[in-house]
Design a protein around this motif. Structure first.
Motif, mmCIF file in Angstrom:
data_model
loop_
_atom_site.group_PDB
_atom_site.id
_atom_site.type_symbol
_atom_site.label_atom_id
_atom_site.label_comp_id
_atom_site.label_asym_id
_atom_site.label_seq_id
_atom_site.Cartn_x
_atom_site.Cartn_y
_atom_site.Cartn_z
ATOM 1 N N UNK A 132 -21.639 10.181 -1.397
ATOM 2 C CA UNK A 132 -20.805 8.991 -1.288
ATOM 3 C C UNK A 132 -19.446 9.340 -0.678
ATOM 4 N N UNK A 133 -18.937 8.475 0.200
ATOM 5 C CA UNK A 133 -17.689 8.729 0.924
ATOM 6 C C UNK A 133 -16.601 7.740 0.522
ATOM 7 N N UNK A 134 -15.399 8.262 0.268
ATOM 8 C CA UNK A 134 -14.231 7.426 0.016
ATOM 9 C C UNK A 134 -12.983 8.158 0.463
ATOM 10 N N UNK A 135 -11.841 7.475 0.378
ATOM 11 C CA UNK A 135 -10.588 8.053 0.861
ATOM 12 C C UNK A 135 -9.780 8.643 -0.283
ATOM 13 N N UNK A 136 -9.078 9.731 0.031
ATOM 14 C CA UNK A 136 -8.206 10.430 -0.919
ATOM 15 C C UNK A 136 -6.778 10.334 -0.377
ATOM 16 N N UNK A 137 -6.129 9.171 -0.547
ATOM 17 C CA UNK A 137 -4.814 8.971 0.069
ATOM 18 C C UNK A 137 -3.706 9.705 -0.667
ATOM 19 N N UNK A 138 -2.767 10.259 0.081
ATOM 20 C CA UNK A 138 -1.625 10.957 -0.509
ATOM 21 C C UNK A 138 -0.330 10.498 0.111
ATOM 22 N N UNK A 139 0.766 11.016 -0.385
ATOM 23 C CA UNK A 139 2.064 10.733 0.196
ATOM 24 C C UNK A 139 2.193 11.461 1.537
ATOM 25 N N UNK A 140 3.025 10.955 2.457
ATOM 26 C CA UNK A 140 3.167 11.593 3.777
ATOM 27 C C UNK A 140 3.965 12.883 3.671
ATOM 28 N N UNK A 141 3.290 13.964 3.277
ATOM 29 C CA UNK A 141 3.972 15.223 2.964
ATOM 30 C C UNK A 141 3.023 16.396 3.157
ATOM 31 N N UNK A 161 1.858 1.180 -1.374
ATOM 32 C CA UNK A 161 0.715 0.336 -1.015
ATOM 33 C C UNK A 161 0.399 0.477 0.474
ATOM 34 N N UNK A 162 1.426 0.447 1.319
ATOM 35 C CA UNK A 162 1.214 0.573 2.764
ATOM 36 C C UNK A 162 0.617 1.931 3.122
ATOM 37 N N UNK A 163 1.066 2.989 2.445
ATOM 38 C CA UNK A 163 0.498 4.325 2.694
ATOM 39 C C UNK A 163 -1.007 4.327 2.418
ATOM 40 N N UNK A 164 -1.388 3.698 1.308
ATOM 41 C CA UNK A 164 -2.796 3.685 0.928
ATOM 42 C C UNK A 164 -3.622 2.845 1.901
ATOM 43 N N UNK A 220 -3.000 2.140 4.983
ATOM 44 C CA UNK A 220 -3.049 2.842 6.272
ATOM 45 C C UNK A 220 -4.143 3.914 6.267
ATOM 46 N N UNK A 221 -4.157 4.734 5.224
ATOM 47 C CA UNK A 221 -5.130 5.829 5.161
ATOM 48 C C UNK A 221 -6.545 5.310 4.913
ATOM 49 N N UNK A 222 -6.654 4.270 4.085
ATOM 50 C CA UNK A 222 -7.946 3.644 3.848
ATOM 51 C C UNK A 222 -8.529 3.140 5.175
ATOM 52 N N UNK A 223 -7.685 2.469 5.952
ATOM 53 C CA UNK A 223 -8.150 1.944 7.233
ATOM 54 C C UNK A 223 -8.586 3.033 8.192
ATOM 55 N N UNK A 224 -7.836 4.133 8.214
ATOM 56 C CA UNK A 224 -8.161 5.224 9.138
ATOM 57 C C UNK A 224 -9.504 5.854 8.800
ATOM 58 N N UNK A 250 2.191 17.044 -2.978
ATOM 59 C CA UNK A 250 2.437 17.294 -4.403
ATOM 60 C C UNK A 250 3.908 17.191 -4.783
ATOM 61 N N UNK A 251 4.752 16.860 -3.808
ATOM 62 C CA UNK A 251 6.184 16.755 -4.105
ATOM 63 C C UNK A 251 6.568 15.309 -4.374
ATOM 64 N N UNK A 252 7.485 15.125 -5.307
ATOM 65 C CA UNK A 252 7.956 13.796 -5.658
ATOM 66 C C UNK A 252 8.664 13.154 -4.471
ATOM 67 N N UNK A 253 8.424 11.873 -4.274
ATOM 68 C CA UNK A 253 9.030 11.144 -3.165
ATOM 69 C C UNK A 253 9.546 9.803 -3.679
ATOM 70 N N UNK A 254 10.721 9.410 -3.209
ATOM 71 C CA UNK A 254 11.298 8.130 -3.596
ATOM 72 C C UNK A 254 10.709 7.051 -2.693
ATOM 73 N N UNK A 255 9.703 6.351 -3.189
ATOM 74 C CA UNK A 255 9.029 5.317 -2.400
ATOM 75 C C UNK A 255 8.816 4.091 -3.271
ATOM 76 N N UNK A 256 9.031 2.929 -2.710
ATOM 77 C CA UNK A 256 8.859 1.682 -3.441
ATOM 78 C C UNK A 256 7.370 1.384 -3.632
ATOM 79 N N UNK A 257 7.034 0.479 -4.547
ATOM 80 C CA UNK A 257 5.632 0.085 -4.692
ATOM 81 C C UNK A 257 5.034 -0.413 -3.385
ATOM 82 N N UNK A 258 5.814 -1.193 -2.628
ATOM 83 C CA UNK A 258 5.308 -1.725 -1.364
ATOM 84 C C UNK A 258 5.045 -0.617 -0.351
ATOM 85 N N UNK A 259 5.913 0.396 -0.325
ATOM 86 C CA UNK A 259 5.714 1.508 0.602
ATOM 87 C C UNK A 259 4.460 2.295 0.244
#
Length: 253
Positions: A60-69, A86-89, A91-95, A75-84
């Motif tokens: 089975x195939x699915x996406x493993x989205x992470x922070x742009x790092x 969501x957009x990261x996920x 974007x990666x899901x679509x790709x 694995x590093x903490x990033x200051x990102x809003x909930x909306x940001x």
């Protein structure tokens, strides 16, 4: 009556000339692959190759989205809003979904990676934003919940969620997971014992001897562990004896 459980693994985390994990050796032993999509690891070529490899083995195939790092492997903490986030996920899901579509491979789930997973666990607002983003793309996707905090947020939405457990990492008594700075080889017998315990009884023992509930339907095995293939061989050797059948994430959902 047989016990049914999924084995998932984070894969496709190589990029360029950098090689991480043992995807070709691990793939025959698992039922679900969480594939990186270029933010914390992976690149378009590795994504295509990993999706094709999973399809070859009926995984089975699915996406493993992470922070742009990529520098910090997500694995590093990033200051990102909930909306940001969501957009990261999204974007990666679509790709990754586009890669799967191009290969005619069914795309089934989303599982957050690293610091993103910690962020969703600690902030219900971030978790809700991500779940809403996934639902907006495809309400039929499964969300692989990496801890109970995230799982409880998914219960607020019409999304299928599967709770996962760990056998190659240690649990604390509060059911949080100990994340080591560097991966070390684990005892295959201990890992296989934990797998059977979670699959058949929904419990696991901490290193201090405390038995905790881990009601998981999917077990994560980390593909970059030094002796991951040996661990998977030990688990497979115990399946018949324990009356455990491996079942992919999409079949469980």
């Amino acid at each position: 009556m047989a016990h049914h459980i999924d084995i998932n693994c984070d894969m496709g985390e190589s990029f360029g000339t950098y090689v991480k994990g043992r995807d070709e050796e691990v793939m025959p032993y698992i039922t679900t692959a969480n594939i990186a999509a270029g933010f914390h690891a992976g690149d378009p070529h590795v994504m295509r190759e990993t999706v094709a490899l999973a399809d070859e083995h009926g995984v089975n195939v699915g996406v493993h989205p992470g922070l742009p790092d990529m520098m910090g492997f997500g694995r590093r903490t990033m200051d990102a809003t909930p909306e940001e986030v969501r957009d990261y996920v999204v974007y990666q899901l679509g790709a990754l979904r586009a890669v799967a579509d191009a290969l005619g491979v069914t795309f089934g789930h989303v599982k957050p990676h690293g610091a993103m997973y910690t962020m969703l666990s600690e902030s219900a607002d971030h978790a809700r934003a991500v779940v809403e983003g996934v639902l907006a793309v495809d309400p039929d996707l499964t969300f692989l919940a990496t801890d109970m905090n995230i799982y409880e947020v998914t219960e607020e939405y019409p999304i299928t969620a599967v709770f996962e457990g760990y056998v190659d990492l240690d649990y604390r008594a509060d059911r949080s997971v100990v994340i080591p700075r560097t991966k070390e080889a684990r005892d295959p017998d201990l890992v296989a014992d934990r797998f059977v315990s979670i699959a058949t009884e929904g419990v696991v023992e901490t290193p201090d001897g405390v038995e905790i509930e881990v009601p998981a339907e999917s077990i994560c095995i980390h593909g970059d562990g030094p002796n991951v293939v040996e661990l998977l061989e030990a688990i497979h050797a115990r399946l018949d004896e324990a009356d455990v059948e491996l079942t992919s994430l999409t079949e469980l959902a």
